[in-house]
Design a protein around this motif. Structure first.
Motif, short mmCIF file in Angstrom:
data_model
loop_
_atom_site.label_atom_id
_atom_site.label_comp_id
_atom_site.label_asym_id
_atom_site.label_seq_id
_atom_site.Cartn_x
_atom_site.Cartn_y
_atom_site.Cartn_z
N SER A 277 0.86 -1.15 -0.15
CA SER A 277 0.00 -0.04 0.00
C SER A 277 0.78 1.49 0.13
O SER A 277 2.04 1.27 0.31
N ASP A 278 0.33 2.53 -0.62
CA ASP A 278 1.21 3.51 -0.43
C ASP A 278 0.84 4.42 0.93
O ASP A 278 1.53 5.40 1.28
N LEU A 279 -0.37 4.21 1.61
CA LEU A 279 -0.64 5.02 2.61
C LEU A 279 -1.29 4.04 3.68
O LEU A 279 -2.22 3.08 3.32
N LEU A 280 -0.89 3.93 5.10
CA LEU A 280 -1.62 3.15 6.03
C LEU A 280 -2.51 4.05 6.97
O LEU A 280 -2.11 5.29 7.30
N VAL A 281 -3.70 3.60 7.15
CA VAL A 281 -4.60 4.08 8.11
C VAL A 281 -4.30 3.08 9.60
O VAL A 281 -5.00 2.16 9.25
N HIS A 282 -3.88 3.63 10.57
CA HIS A 282 -3.50 2.84 11.80
C HIS A 282 -4.79 3.21 12.73
O HIS A 282 -4.96 4.30 13.09
N VAL A 283 -5.94 2.22 12.63
CA VAL A 283 -7.00 2.46 13.45
C VAL A 283 -6.77 1.95 14.90
O VAL A 283 -6.55 0.95 15.13
N VAL A 284 -6.92 2.84 15.78
CA VAL A 284 -6.90 2.42 17.43
C VAL A 284 -8.24 2.81 18.10
O VAL A 284 -9.02 3.53 17.70
N ASP A 285 -8.50 1.65 18.96
CA ASP A 285 -9.61 1.87 19.85
C ASP A 285 -9.33 2.63 21.08
O ASP A 285 -8.72 2.08 21.84
N ILE A 286 -9.58 3.89 21.05
CA ILE A 286 -9.00 4.71 22.26
C ILE A 286 -10.12 4.46 23.52
O ILE A 286 -9.59 4.87 24.65
N SER A 287 -11.04 3.55 23.57
CA SER A 287 -11.94 3.49 24.47
C SER A 287 -11.36 2.18 25.22
O SER A 287 -11.67 2.00 26.10
N HIS A 288 -10.24 1.42 24.46
CA HIS A 288 -9.80 0.58 25.34
C HIS A 288 -8.54 0.99 26.14
O HIS A 288 -7.67 1.72 25.87
N GLN A 289 -8.67 0.22 27.27
CA GLN A 289 -7.66 0.95 28.41
C GLN A 289 -6.13 0.60 28.06
O GLN A 289 -5.25 1.30 28.57
N ASN A 290 -5.89 -0.33 27.18
CA ASN A 290 -4.43 -0.66 26.64
C ASN A 290 -4.26 -0.13 25.28
O ASN A 290 -3.47 -0.87 24.59
N PHE A 291 -4.80 0.74 25.04
CA PHE A 291 -4.80 1.24 23.34
C PHE A 291 -3.12 1.45 23.05
O PHE A 291 -2.68 1.07 21.97
N ARG A 381 -4.02 12.79 -2.07
CA ARG A 381 -3.67 13.72 -3.03
C ARG A 381 -2.08 13.80 -3.38
O ARG A 381 -1.71 13.83 -4.30
N LYS A 382 -1.46 14.20 -2.23
CA LYS A 382 0.13 13.97 -2.23
C LYS A 382 0.66 13.02 -2.99
O LYS A 382 1.45 13.29 -3.93
N ILE A 383 0.25 11.85 -2.74
CA ILE A 383 0.81 10.58 -3.29
C ILE A 383 0.42 10.63 -5.09
O ILE A 383 0.92 10.57 -5.67
N HIS A 384 -0.88 10.92 -4.99
CA HIS A 384 -1.36 10.96 -6.63
C HIS A 384 -0.60 12.14 -7.44
O HIS A 384 -0.40 11.88 -8.36
N VAL A 385 -0.52 13.28 -6.77
CA VAL A 385 0.58 14.17 -7.55
C VAL A 385 1.78 13.63 -7.85
O VAL A 385 2.29 13.95 -8.81
N GLN A 386 2.24 13.08 -6.87
CA GLN A 386 3.84 12.64 -7.30
C GLN A 386 3.70 11.45 -8.34
O GLN A 386 4.47 11.53 -9.38
N ARG A 387 2.56 10.61 -8.40
CA ARG A 387 2.55 9.42 -9.13
C ARG A 387 2.16 10.20 -10.83
O ARG A 387 2.33 9.53 -11.65
N TYR A 388 1.17 11.00 -10.70
CA TYR A 388 0.73 11.55 -11.95
C TYR A 388 1.10 13.27 -12.08
O TYR A 388 0.21 13.90 -12.18
N PRO A 389 2.34 13.82 -12.26
CA PRO A 389 2.86 14.87 -12.07
C PRO A 389 1.95 15.99 -13.15
O PRO A 389 1.91 17.18 -12.92
N TYR A 390 1.52 15.28 -14.39
CA TYR A 390 0.75 16.10 -15.30
C TYR A 390 -0.59 16.08 -15.31
O TYR A 390 -1.45 16.76 -16.13
#
Ligand SMILES: Nc1nc2c(ncn2[C@@H]2O[C@H](COP(=O)(O)OP(=O)(O)OP(=O)(O)O)[C@@H](O)[C@H]2O)c(=O)[nH]1
Ligand SMILES: [Mg+2]
Length: 399
Positions: A277-291, A381-390
């Protein structure tokens, strides 16, 4: 026909505190083990813990402890004893002899849940491979022969039919499964190549944090989500469009501490989506006491996969379920994890010097999900711009 379902198996949970470990830690670990056991269909009756310098090589816990547990087992009709750590084959045998009930370890429990949840042939092949690899050195368990026929936790999957056969047959099966996986991998990597150069975003995180719920929300799809561990085993990929920017979003198996090594190995191809993948979205459960510990486990697993250097967004989910205890001003005891408010946590995690973006949301009440969409849009968008500069027409309309 009415499905009555099997009666829940009566289980006990056992963990040790080794030197350097806090006593509270073991409670948290056993809490998670208990959740795993329930997910697998057991009813946890009691927890046993023991402080040891190093686990006993013969019986994992000490002799006196084994006697105490054994008494409880016989007096309470316990079906199964679940250990929080991986047991060696000989420990497993010795403990089974002493307790006279079925004994499984955390690894076996996780494998069992995976086996029960694998739906596609890809997931099934991967789990089966991991199960055989786990089984191979442990073929001589005392109870296995007796109880295989009846089934039960730790006995689902390949064991049911083939336990009586010898190691050679299992080895053959392992090589066959590996070959099958290789074929599936080739197919899948061709599929991924055919998707072209679209930006790929992967949802990652500890199990049960809300990855699939978020996937459904962002892609308006219908991925299986529920309050059990490892609801998702396969990787799903959906095309998502934010503004007029399309990208691919994937949802995959959750991570957990002490994820069995064989399982990580055999799930490598499921996790290819994360690795590529180009970008990771790390999901965290903030309601868990050991997050915070869960974050560490996920980071370590990402490092193992070679995916720790990717651009990252951290999504703190379940803000609706977050709670904390307010500390009196004259209370001089140390500030504990549970004393931080959401505002405190935001301050800690959102400071601007971090290389990743953070956002606090609730996938359930949809609070702040629009902010997440905006951040996703910017980062993709940042990644997209790098990949398709034109090629900048895509996002011109949205500013
Ligand atoms: N209170 C609350 N619950 C949530 C939220 N998001 C998800 N959940 C619940 O958390 C549980 C787990 O959600 P999933 O989406 O299955 O989590 P997952 O990360 O995909 O889990 P696995 O696939 O098992 O690793 C479900 O019961 C969801 O309804 C949220 O924002 N608030
Ligand atoms: Mg899921």
């Amino acid at each position: 026909m009415i499905e009555t379902g099997k009666p829940l198996e009566r289980a006990i949970l056992i963990g040790v505190i080794t030197s350097g470990q806090e006593e509270t830690e073991i409670e948290d670990y056993l809490e998670e083990l208990s959740f795993l056991a329930e997910t697998a269909g057991a009813k946890p009756l009691k927890r046993f813990t023991q402080k040891v310098d190093i686990p006993n090589p013969r019986t994992f816990v000490g002799k006196g402890k084994i006697e105490e547990i054994s008494l409880y087992v016989s007096e309470n009709n316990v079906d199964i004893a679940i250990f929080d750590d991986e047991l060696s084959p000989s420990q497993l045998r010795n403990i089974e002899k002493a307790l006279e009930c079925r004994v499984i370890d955390r690894t076996n429990l996780i494998l069992d849940i995976f086996a029960g949840r694998a739906r596609t042939s890809h997931a099934r092949t991967q789990v089966e491979l991991a199960q055989y690899q786990y089984l191979l050195p442990r073929l001589t368990g005392l109870w296995t022969h007796l109880e295989r026929q009846r089934g039960g936790i730790g006995l689902r999957g390949p064991g049911e039919t083939e336990i009586e056969t010898d190691r050679r047959i299992i080895r053959d099966r392992i090589s066959l499964l590996k070959e099958q996986l290789k074929k599936i991998d080739t197919q899948m990597s061709t599929q991924r190549k055919n998707r072209g150069k679209m930006v790929r975003v992967a949802l990652v995180g500890y199990t049960n944090v809300g990855k699939s719920t978020l996937m459904n929300l962002l892609s308006k799809s219908d991925v299986f989500a529920e309050n059990k561990l490892f609801a998702t085993l396969d990787t799903t990929v959906r095309k998502v469009v934010i503004g007029n920017l399309p990208f691919l979003l994937s949802d995959t198996v959750g991570f957990i501490r002490k994820l069995p090594h064989d399982l990580v190995e055999s799930f490598k191809s499921t996790l290819d989506e994360v690795r590529e993948s180009d970008l990771l979205v790390h999901v965290v459960d903030i309601s868990h006491q050991n997050f915070d510990e869960q974050i560490t486990v996920v980071n370590e697993t990402l490092r193992e996969l070679g995916a720790s250097e990717k651009p990252l967004i951290i999504v703190f989910n379940k803000t609706d379920a977050f709670s904390y205890t307010i500390k009196d001003e004259d209370d001089l005891t140390p500030v504990l994890k549970g004393h931080y408010s959401l505002e405190d946590l935001k301050k800690t995690w959102m400071s601007s010097d971090k290389y990743y973006k953070t956002v606090f949301i609730s996938a359930k009440t949809k609070e702040n999900v629009d902010e997440l969409r905006n951040i996703l849009y910017e980062e993709v968008r940042k990644i997209h711009v790098q990949r398709y500069p034109y090629n900048d027409f895509l996002y011109k309309a949205v500013t």
